[in-house]
Scaffold this active site. Structure first.
Site, PDB file in Angstrom:
ATOM      1  N   GLU A   1       8.737   3.296  14.685  1.00  0.00           N
ATOM      2  CA  GLU A   1       9.430   3.600  13.445  1.00  0.00           C
ATOM      3  C   GLU A   1       9.493   5.113  13.259  1.00  0.00           C
ATOM      4  O   GLU A   1       8.740   5.865  13.863  1.00  0.00           O
ATOM      5  CB  GLU A   1       8.654   3.004  12.261  1.00  0.00           C
ATOM      6  CG  GLU A   1       8.547   1.497  12.316  1.00  0.00           C
ATOM      7  CD  GLU A   1       8.280   0.892  10.961  1.00  0.00           C
ATOM      8  OE1 GLU A   1       9.234   0.735  10.196  1.00  0.00           O
ATOM      9  OE2 GLU A   1       7.119   0.581  10.659  1.00  0.00           O
TER      10      GLU A   1
ATOM     11  N   ASN B   1       0.800  -1.246   0.000  1.00  0.00           N
ATOM     12  CA  ASN B   1       0.000   0.000   0.000  1.00  0.00           C
ATOM     13  C   ASN B   1       0.823   1.282   0.000  1.00  0.00           C
ATOM     14  O   ASN B   1       0.316   2.324  -0.394  1.00  0.00           O
ATOM     15  CB  ASN B   1      -1.008  -0.006   1.158  1.00  0.00           C
ATOM     16  CG  ASN B   1      -0.362  -0.073   2.507  1.00  0.00           C
ATOM     17  OD1 ASN B   1       0.679  -0.702   2.671  1.00  0.00           O
ATOM     18  ND2 ASN B   1      -0.953   0.571   3.490  1.00  0.00           N
TER      19      ASN B   1
ATOM     20  N   GLU C   1       4.519  -3.555  12.173  1.00  0.00           N
ATOM     21  CA  GLU C   1       3.449  -2.566  12.019  1.00  0.00           C
ATOM     22  C   GLU C   1       2.329  -3.278  11.279  1.00  0.00           C
ATOM     23  O   GLU C   1       2.526  -3.751  10.156  1.00  0.00           O
ATOM     24  CB  GLU C   1       3.919  -1.352  11.222  1.00  0.00           C
ATOM     25  CG  GLU C   1       4.893  -0.462  11.961  1.00  0.00           C
ATOM     26  CD  GLU C   1       4.334   0.160  13.231  1.00  0.00           C
ATOM     27  OE1 GLU C   1       3.092   0.167  13.411  1.00  0.00           O
ATOM     28  OE2 GLU C   1       5.133   0.622  14.060  1.00  0.00           O
TER      29      GLU C   1
ATOM     30  N   CYS D   1      -3.179   1.743   6.640  1.00  0.00           N
ATOM     31  CA  CYS D   1      -3.367   1.190   7.980  1.00  0.00           C
ATOM     32  C   CYS D   1      -3.926   2.250   8.928  1.00  0.00           C
ATOM     33  O   CYS D   1      -4.505   1.927   9.950  1.00  0.00           O
ATOM     34  CB  CYS D   1      -2.076   0.602   8.510  1.00  0.00           C
ATOM     35  SG  CYS D   1      -0.676   1.687   8.312  1.00  0.00           S
TER      36      CYS D   1
HETATM   37  O1  TXE Z   1      -0.455  -8.914   3.455  1.00  0.00           O
HETATM   38  P1  TXE Z   1       0.691  -9.791   4.067  1.00  0.00           P
HETATM   39  P2  TXE Z   1      -1.085  -8.944   1.970  1.00  0.00           P
HETATM   40  C1  TXE Z   1      -3.876  -6.466   5.290  1.00  0.00           C
HETATM   41  C2  TXE Z   1      -5.042  -6.117   4.420  1.00  0.00           C
HETATM   42  C3  TXE Z   1      -4.832  -7.004   3.249  1.00  0.00           C
HETATM   43  C4  TXE Z   1      -4.258  -8.235   3.876  1.00  0.00           C
HETATM   44  C5  TXE Z   1      -3.459  -9.106   2.963  1.00  0.00           C
HETATM   45  O2  TXE Z   1      -6.237  -6.456   5.071  1.00  0.00           O
HETATM   46  O3  TXE Z   1      -6.018  -7.306   2.599  1.00  0.00           O
HETATM   47  O4  TXE Z   1      -3.439  -7.735   4.888  1.00  0.00           O
HETATM   48  O5  TXE Z   1      -2.492  -8.336   2.278  1.00  0.00           O
HETATM   49  C6  TXE Z   1       5.079 -10.786   3.092  1.00  0.00           C
HETATM   50  N1  TXE Z   1       7.013 -14.605   5.893  1.00  0.00           N
HETATM   51  N2  TXE Z   1      -2.780  -5.529   5.150  1.00  0.00           N
HETATM   52  O6  TXE Z   1      -1.224 -10.327   1.468  1.00  0.00           O
HETATM   53  O7  TXE Z   1       0.489 -11.205   3.686  1.00  0.00           O
HETATM   54  C7  TXE Z   1       4.364 -10.447   1.813  1.00  0.00           C
HETATM   55  O8  TXE Z   1       5.002 -11.061   0.719  1.00  0.00           O
HETATM   56  C8  TXE Z   1       7.549 -13.413   5.578  1.00  0.00           C
HETATM   57  C9  TXE Z   1      -2.808  -4.441   6.062  1.00  0.00           C
HETATM   58  O9  TXE Z   1      -0.310  -8.051   1.116  1.00  0.00           O
HETATM   59  O10 TXE Z   1       0.800  -9.446   5.485  1.00  0.00           O
HETATM   60  C10 TXE Z   1       4.454  -8.941   1.821  1.00  0.00           C
HETATM   61  O11 TXE Z   1       5.742  -8.528   1.391  1.00  0.00           O
HETATM   62  N3  TXE Z   1       6.912 -12.499   4.825  1.00  0.00           N
HETATM   63  C11 TXE Z   1      -1.486  -3.783   6.174  1.00  0.00           C
HETATM   64  C12 TXE Z   1       4.256  -8.603   3.308  1.00  0.00           C
HETATM   65  O12 TXE Z   1       4.612  -9.800   4.001  1.00  0.00           O
HETATM   66  C13 TXE Z   1       5.683 -12.797   4.384  1.00  0.00           C
HETATM   67  C14 TXE Z   1      -0.753  -3.599   4.882  1.00  0.00           C
HETATM   68  C15 TXE Z   1       2.816  -8.228   3.672  1.00  0.00           C
HETATM   69  O13 TXE Z   1       1.977  -9.288   3.267  1.00  0.00           O
HETATM   70  C16 TXE Z   1       5.069 -14.036   4.687  1.00  0.00           C
HETATM   71  C17 TXE Z   1      -0.847  -4.757   4.034  1.00  0.00           C
HETATM   72  C18 TXE Z   1       5.797 -14.957   5.478  1.00  0.00           C
HETATM   73  N4  TXE Z   1       5.297 -16.149   5.816  1.00  0.00           N
HETATM   74  C19 TXE Z   1      -1.862  -5.660   4.180  1.00  0.00           C
HETATM   75  N5  TXE Z   1       3.849 -14.059   4.099  1.00  0.00           N
HETATM   76  C20 TXE Z   1      -1.582  -2.475   6.929  1.00  0.00           C
HETATM   77  N6  TXE Z   1      -2.525  -2.315   7.834  1.00  0.00           N
HETATM   78  O14 TXE Z   1      -0.761  -1.587   6.703  1.00  0.00           O
HETATM   79  C21 TXE Z   1       3.701 -12.878   3.456  1.00  0.00           C
HETATM   80  N7  TXE Z   1       4.816 -12.127   3.621  1.00  0.00           N
END
Ligand code: TXE
Length: 491
Positions: free
Chosen positions: A472, A163, A261, A295
């Site tokens: 952060e 995002n 975060e 977020c």
């Molecule tokens: O998030 P992920 P995604 C929320 C929001 C969204 C949902 C899924 O609701 O619909 O999360 O989004 C990496 N080990 N937010 O799939 O999975 C992944 O590759 C290490 C809210 O994008 O949390 C990416 O680089 N890393 C939030 C990062 O983690 C791993 C912002 C985030 O992915 C991993 C984003 C693992 N096992 C999503 N699995 C906010 N509130 O700011 C995934 N990743």
């Protein structure tokens, strides 16, 4: 894993191709992931190398090897690299802002703004490299000198969401480098474009090979290496709660330092005494700016009875007037949702909200000239704070309204959440604003401004399920990226 020295870019049949960058070399794993424009899914921005677990292992090893050199680099060298990189990011704000809008779906203005912020962050932390002051303390024993100094943590894995494709990477990478750490950076799969440019810029600004390594790949494949390796000293992550908790559990056995975060369910309280125009503007920007995919988005609007109907009517009217469309088209107020999965999640939450008794204004899917993931802003009215839409993070252009009797109930509802990232109040009462600041359970409190939109030189972070570990950004970033050493010296 094919390796070549850095040339900066490649292409296949006119399509740009970007490799992983490991130990200063371009590394292509054999498979490529297309980067798709959410405003026009027929537009492929480029192909980005798909990193394997072996690539991640090589990146960790490269960062480990590069660490002693960078840890003992002069503050001037570190400052110069970050400052030069910041200058280039700022100089290219239009071009990179366009790339950001094209790969993530923010409007051009939002994209340019985020890029400019990334440039400022790099320059700020360039300055911080020169301000890593320690302390000298009088010993309780005669003839002893006690000093307290800060040293780099070591190898840091930086894992970022889609995002904020350049600002979040910048606000993690810049302090990591400023304080002498080496980095393995994994951006979100959906937005490798800005990430690649940032790493390229920092490399050309003078970083030694291996200090900043880029692995673009799936979290599931490369994540376990980045969070479970004994050569990794810290993990800084922004993303979902579920992934954050998983990372914490994976890192714990190695006693790896973790900073998380995660989500928010941020309340914006609107009191009877609020200026209606300000309240509506603050809610509109806070809830639907960046398509609500922040977020810190104002996803719960907690409104007192005396202003509720006027507020809802005025907000709904402003929402109807908002132009939703191609992120890069002039006149667009809100771009598309980032991808089909996220769009399905938004619609699922709207369906649940209806099932649980809420009334949804807006929230319609529609097509523009191009096929994109378009959803109009949605306001769910008639909700109470126990409903799913008020408990879980939707992460889209969806806000709900909870009507309350008075300030006391508003405060109680605002704090009734498992999250605690950001909160806001719109009021003309100094007493209410001051009371709210002291009693809000959030890490960041906004008075008469949107819950989203923060300065880069002050701490960012929340409480409870929203955050874990030190803050952060700003000067507070030093806490995570350094370790303290206390020295007793007898001359
Ligand atoms: O998030 P992920 P995604 C929320 C929001 C969204 C949902 C899924 O609701 O619909 O999360 O989004 C990496 N080990 N937010 O799939 O999975 C992944 O590759 C290490 C809210 O994008 O949390 C990416 O680089 N890393 C939030 C990062 O983690 C791993 C912002 C985030 O992915 C991993 C984003 C693992 N096992 C999503 N699995 C906010 N509130 O700011 C995934 N990743």
């Amino acid at each position: 894993m094919a390796q070549s020295s850095r040339s900066g870019s490649g292409s296949a049949g006119g399509l740009i191709r970007r490799p992983n960058i490991i130990g200063g070399a371009e590394v292509t794993g054999g498979s490529w992931t297309p980067n798709i424009n959410p405003s026009d899914t027929s537009d492929v921005i480029g192909e980005y190398a798909h990193a394997s677990a072996a690539d991640a292992g090589a990146a960790v090893a490269a960062a480990h090897e590069a660490f002693p050199r960078w840890a003992f680099a002069t503050p001037q060298e570190r400052a110069d690299v970050l400052d030069r990189a910041g200058d280039e990011v700022l100089r290219r704000a239009d071009e990179l802002g366009d790339l950001l809008a094209r790969e993530e779906g923010k409007t051009l203005a939002e994209g340019r703004g985020e890029v400019a912020r990334a440039g400022q962050i790099l320059k700020f932390h360039g300055g911080q490299a020169l301000r890593n002051h320690g302390e000298v303390v009088d010993s309780i024993r005669p003839g002893l000198e006690v000093t307290i100094t800060r040293e780099p943590l070591g190898v840091v894995s930086i894992i970022t969401p889609w995002n904020f494709p350049i600002a979040i990477p910048a606000w993690k990478i810049a302090p990591a480098l400023a304080y002498g750490n080496t980095v393995v950076f994994k951006p979100a799969e959906l937005v490798p474009g800005c990430a690649w440019e940032l790493v390229d810029i920092l490399g050309r600004a003078g970083l030694p090979d291996g200090v900043l390594n880029l692995v673009m790949g799936s979290g599931r494949e490369v994540g376990p290496v980045l969070t479970g390796s004994t050569q990794v000293d810290g993990v800084s992550f922004t993303g979902s709660v579920l992934t954050g908790e998983h990372i914490l559990a994976t890192a714990a056995p190695q006693r790896t330092r973790v900073q998380l975060e995660m989500g928010g369910k941020n309340p914006l309280v609107v009191l009877d005494d609020a200026d209606l125009d300000i309240a509506v503007d603050v809610a509109l920007q806070g809830a639907f700016g960046s398509t609500g995919q922040r977020c810190t988005a104002s996803s719960r609007l907690v409104v007192t009875r005396g202003i509720h109907d006027r507020f809802v009517a005025a907000l709904a009217e402003r929402m109807r007037a908002w132009q939703v469309g191609d992120a890069r088209a002039s006149g667009t107020d809100m771009g598309p949702v980032v991808d089909a999965t996220q769009l399905a999640q938004d619609e699922r939450y709207l369906a649940i909200a209806r099932d649980e008794g809420g009334q949804v204004l807006g929230g319609e899917r529609f097509e523009r000239q191009t096929s994109g993931h378009y959803l109009s802003p949605a306001l769910v009215v008639g909700t109470d704070n126990t409903m799913t839409v008020n408990r879980e993070e939707v992460f889209g252009p969806v806000a709900s309204v909870v009507e309350v009797a008075d300030y006391d109930e508003a405060l109680a509802v605002a704090n009734d959440t498992e999250f605690g990232l950001s909160s806001g109040i719109v009021t003309t009462s100094l007493a209410a604003a001051s009371h709210f600041r002291r009693h809000s359970g959030a890490g960041m409190v906004m008075v008469n401004v949107p819950t989203a939109g923060v300065d880069y030189h002050v701490p960012f972070g929340g409480r409870r399920a929203s955050s874990y570990g030190p803050r952060e950004q700003g000067t507070y970033a030093r806490e995570f990226y350094t370790v303290v050493k206390t020295t007793y010296l007898k001359a």
